[in-house]
Design an enzyme around this catalytic site. Sequence first.
Site, PDB file in Angstrom:
ATOM      1  N   HIS A  20      19.301  46.908  17.635  1.00 18.89           N
ATOM      2  CA  HIS A  20      18.111  46.510  16.875  1.00 18.89           C
ATOM      3  C   HIS A  20      17.226  45.595  17.717  1.00 18.89           C
ATOM      4  O   HIS A  20      17.498  45.348  18.895  1.00 18.89           O
ATOM      5  CB  HIS A  20      18.511  45.864  15.535  1.00 18.89           C
ATOM      6  CG  HIS A  20      19.351  44.623  15.660  1.00 18.89           C
ATOM      7  ND1 HIS A  20      18.919  43.489  16.296  1.00 18.89           N
ATOM      8  CD2 HIS A  20      20.615  44.340  15.229  1.00 18.89           C
ATOM      9  CE1 HIS A  20      19.857  42.555  16.240  1.00 18.89           C
ATOM     10  NE2 HIS A  20      20.911  43.046  15.605  1.00 18.89           N
ATOM     11  N   HIS A  23      18.751  42.877  20.043  1.00 19.13           N
ATOM     12  CA  HIS A  23      19.299  43.374  21.314  1.00 19.13           C
ATOM     13  C   HIS A  23      18.157  43.747  22.261  1.00 19.13           C
ATOM     14  O   HIS A  23      18.205  43.468  23.461  1.00 19.13           O
ATOM     15  CB  HIS A  23      20.145  44.631  21.095  1.00 19.13           C
ATOM     16  CG  HIS A  23      21.249  44.468  20.090  1.00 19.13           C
ATOM     17  ND1 HIS A  23      21.270  45.161  18.904  1.00 19.13           N
ATOM     18  CD2 HIS A  23      22.348  43.684  20.084  1.00 19.13           C
ATOM     19  CE1 HIS A  23      22.347  44.820  18.216  1.00 19.13           C
ATOM     20  NE2 HIS A  23      23.012  43.916  18.910  1.00 19.13           N
ATOM     21  N   CYS A 128      35.907  33.494  12.691  1.00 16.21           N
ATOM     22  CA  CYS A 128      34.934  34.443  12.135  1.00 16.21           C
ATOM     23  C   CYS A 128      34.923  35.668  13.026  1.00 16.21           C
ATOM     24  O   CYS A 128      34.576  35.577  14.207  1.00 16.21           O
ATOM     25  CB  CYS A 128      33.534  33.835  12.069  1.00 16.21           C
ATOM     26  SG  CYS A 128      32.274  35.100  11.715  1.00 16.21           S
ATOM     27  N   CYS A 131      31.480  36.628  14.571  1.00 23.11           N
ATOM     28  CA  CYS A 131      31.126  35.886  15.800  1.00 23.11           C
ATOM     29  C   CYS A 131      32.200  36.040  16.855  1.00 23.11           C
ATOM     30  O   CYS A 131      31.993  35.659  17.997  1.00 23.11           O
ATOM     31  CB  CYS A 131      31.011  34.388  15.543  1.00 23.11           C
ATOM     32  SG  CYS A 131      29.829  33.884  14.318  1.00 23.11           S
ATOM     33  N   CYS A 149      31.162  31.171   7.406  1.00 29.13           N
ATOM     34  CA  CYS A 149      30.697  31.051   8.795  1.00 29.13           C
ATOM     35  C   CYS A 149      29.221  30.616   8.781  1.00 29.13           C
ATOM     36  O   CYS A 149      28.428  31.158   8.011  1.00 29.13           O
ATOM     37  CB  CYS A 149      30.831  32.406   9.484  1.00 29.13           C
ATOM     38  SG  CYS A 149      29.762  32.578  10.910  1.00 29.13           S
ATOM     39  N   HIS A 152      27.081  33.948   9.960  1.00 33.92           N
ATOM     40  CA  HIS A 152      27.129  35.157   9.135  1.00 33.92           C
ATOM     41  C   HIS A 152      27.161  34.887   7.636  1.00 33.92           C
ATOM     42  O   HIS A 152      26.993  35.803   6.837  1.00 33.92           O
ATOM     43  CB  HIS A 152      28.340  36.016   9.517  1.00 33.92           C
ATOM     44  CG  HIS A 152      28.235  36.591  10.891  1.00 33.92           C
ATOM     45  ND1 HIS A 152      28.660  35.911  12.021  1.00 33.92           N
ATOM     46  CD2 HIS A 152      27.708  37.754  11.327  1.00 33.92           C
ATOM     47  CE1 HIS A 152      28.416  36.659  13.088  1.00 33.92           C
ATOM     48  NE2 HIS A 152      27.838  37.772  12.700  1.00 33.92           N
ATOM     49  N   LYS A 296      15.639  36.400   7.442  1.00 33.38           N
ATOM     50  CA  LYS A 296      16.669  36.593   8.446  1.00 33.38           C
ATOM     51  C   LYS A 296      16.971  38.092   8.566  1.00 33.38           C
ATOM     52  O   LYS A 296      17.037  38.800   7.571  1.00 33.38           O
ATOM     53  CB  LYS A 296      17.930  35.834   8.016  1.00 33.38           C
ATOM     54  CG  LYS A 296      18.954  35.749   9.124  1.00 33.38           C
ATOM     55  CD  LYS A 296      20.125  34.879   8.675  1.00 33.38           C
ATOM     56  CE  LYS A 296      21.178  34.810   9.745  1.00 33.38           C
ATOM     57  NZ  LYS A 296      21.983  35.960   9.989  1.00 33.38           N
ATOM     58  N   LYS A 299      21.343  43.555   7.941  1.00 35.45           N
ATOM     59  CA  LYS A 299      21.478  44.977   7.665  1.00 35.45           C
ATOM     60  C   LYS A 299      21.701  45.210   6.175  1.00 35.45           C
ATOM     61  O   LYS A 299      21.125  46.109   5.587  1.00 35.45           O
ATOM     62  CB  LYS A 299      22.654  45.534   8.472  1.00 35.45           C
ATOM     63  CG  LYS A 299      22.495  47.002   8.764  1.00 35.45           C
ATOM     64  CD  LYS A 299      23.550  47.505   9.706  1.00 35.45           C
ATOM     65  CE  LYS A 299      24.899  47.418   9.058  1.00 35.45           C
ATOM     66  NZ  LYS A 299      25.991  47.977   9.800  1.00 35.45           N
TER      67      LYS A 299
END
Length: 483
Positions: A20, A23, A128, A131, A149, A152, A296, A299
């Site tokens: 996405h 990246h 986590c 991560c 976390c 996340h 944020k 997905k």
Amino acid sequence: MVRNKFYVTTPIYYPNDIPHIGHAYTTLAADVLARWNRLLGREVFFLTGTDEHGKKIEKAAVEKEKSPKEFVDELILKFKEAWEKLNVNYDKFIRTTDKEHEEVVKEILQKVYDAGDIYLGDYEGYYCTGCEAYYTEKDLIQEKGKNLCPIHKKEVELLKEKSYFFKLSKYANLLLEFYEKNPDFILPKKKRVEIINRVKEGLKDLSISRTSFDWGIRLPFDKEHICYVWFDALFNYYSATQENSKKKYWPAEVHLIGKDIIWFHTVYWPAFLMSAGIELPKKVFAHGWWTFDKEKISKSRGKVINVDELISIAGVDSARYFLMRETPFGDDGDFSEKALIDRHNNELADKLGNLVSRVAGLIEKNGIEKKSGVFVLKFEKIAKVKELFDGFEFDKVLNEIFEFIDKCNEYIQGKKPWETGDKKVLYEVADAIKTITILLWPFIPETCEKIAKQFNFEIDYKEIEKPLKIGKIKKGEILFKKL
Ligand code: MSP
């Protein structure tokens, strides 16, 4: 030792899903830097790749009812495809499942073990998987009796298992000395202060092995244990340079990363290298995060933009331009389709596209005549641009170039060559277009290559100083259609 070399890396991405915008961002920045350094004649090595071991990948594979290797073999193609579509010209794509990489990691583990920096103990604490990181209670968010976390916002696992530990605590002072002697190691500067303050609070030894799952590199000195995925992953930057022809590239000039993984790269990584007796990289630059329409990226909430979607809005070069132009590299930014289209229309189409097509059209009609002597339209900011590139200020580089584009457009407007037919004025602007094109090439290579062909020059830094050779120039296609 090669003096004039430039080794740049991106994080190696988890191939648990398709790539996405997050990246793409680091990868594009690395591509821009690699292209800029190639332009300057440096010997460039640009590395990217995938981080394929660990619980996170194993879990994702199980969900798809595939073996981890089968699963990643399919997904890494999506990464390679995405980089090709985005015109990212890397030199090597490393996978942590590559035999050569695994061998290097095993050698290093043995070396660090022999040096007395690894010991067996018991790990009890939070983890986590998103991560792939250990957390202490104070790092976590407590909500409705659950430990979440901080990245996340998902519940962390409580682990209790035999584990080998790396003596990270031993390196706190050595790291602080290193940061002190190398003020540019952690960039941007505001992040450096944060890291130094945290390291000053002291470091705890780090669990570097797991026994509760299988997918990873076995420790050479105890086959019951799998190497912690971050120890394995970080060494990709080094293992990629261990074939003979690549050894000259180590250490890296810069590791580009996102701000969420700065601790791994500026604390664990240099400590591992110190322990293994390997020279340290020069710089680590942590960029900010993109939100999507001010939210944020997530997905599960459909707030994610993948590479195909990114390209489909206004094309590859506009996407590349937008991401580098919109926010300073070290800051967070907000992505929206509207903002991208605005920049595409107002800057790429109206300013750059218009200049090029207007000048080419006028030359086609009136001809062009070489001019010598003093040029009014000279780009005076080359030294500044170099300095801005060295400081990773891509947005400001583009700003300087676009100010010059404005100047060129104003110059034509004032000289009115469509009335006078002045061929020398057209030469002067065409020569300025050459400079603009060469400097913009790292950002929007495809467009710049078209312009270079149209105006008969090479994309080569040395061409900036040389007068434009006269050749046939035609109006050509529209570079950026307005949306
Ligand atoms: N595998 C590790 C890195 C190991 S490097 C030795 C990893 N992979 S990742 O696929 O989860 O993330 C890679 C990068 O994407 C990180 O640098 C992260 O900062 C970046 N991004 C993820 N979401 C992002 C945004 N929303 N915006 C910008 N970058 C973001 O971590």
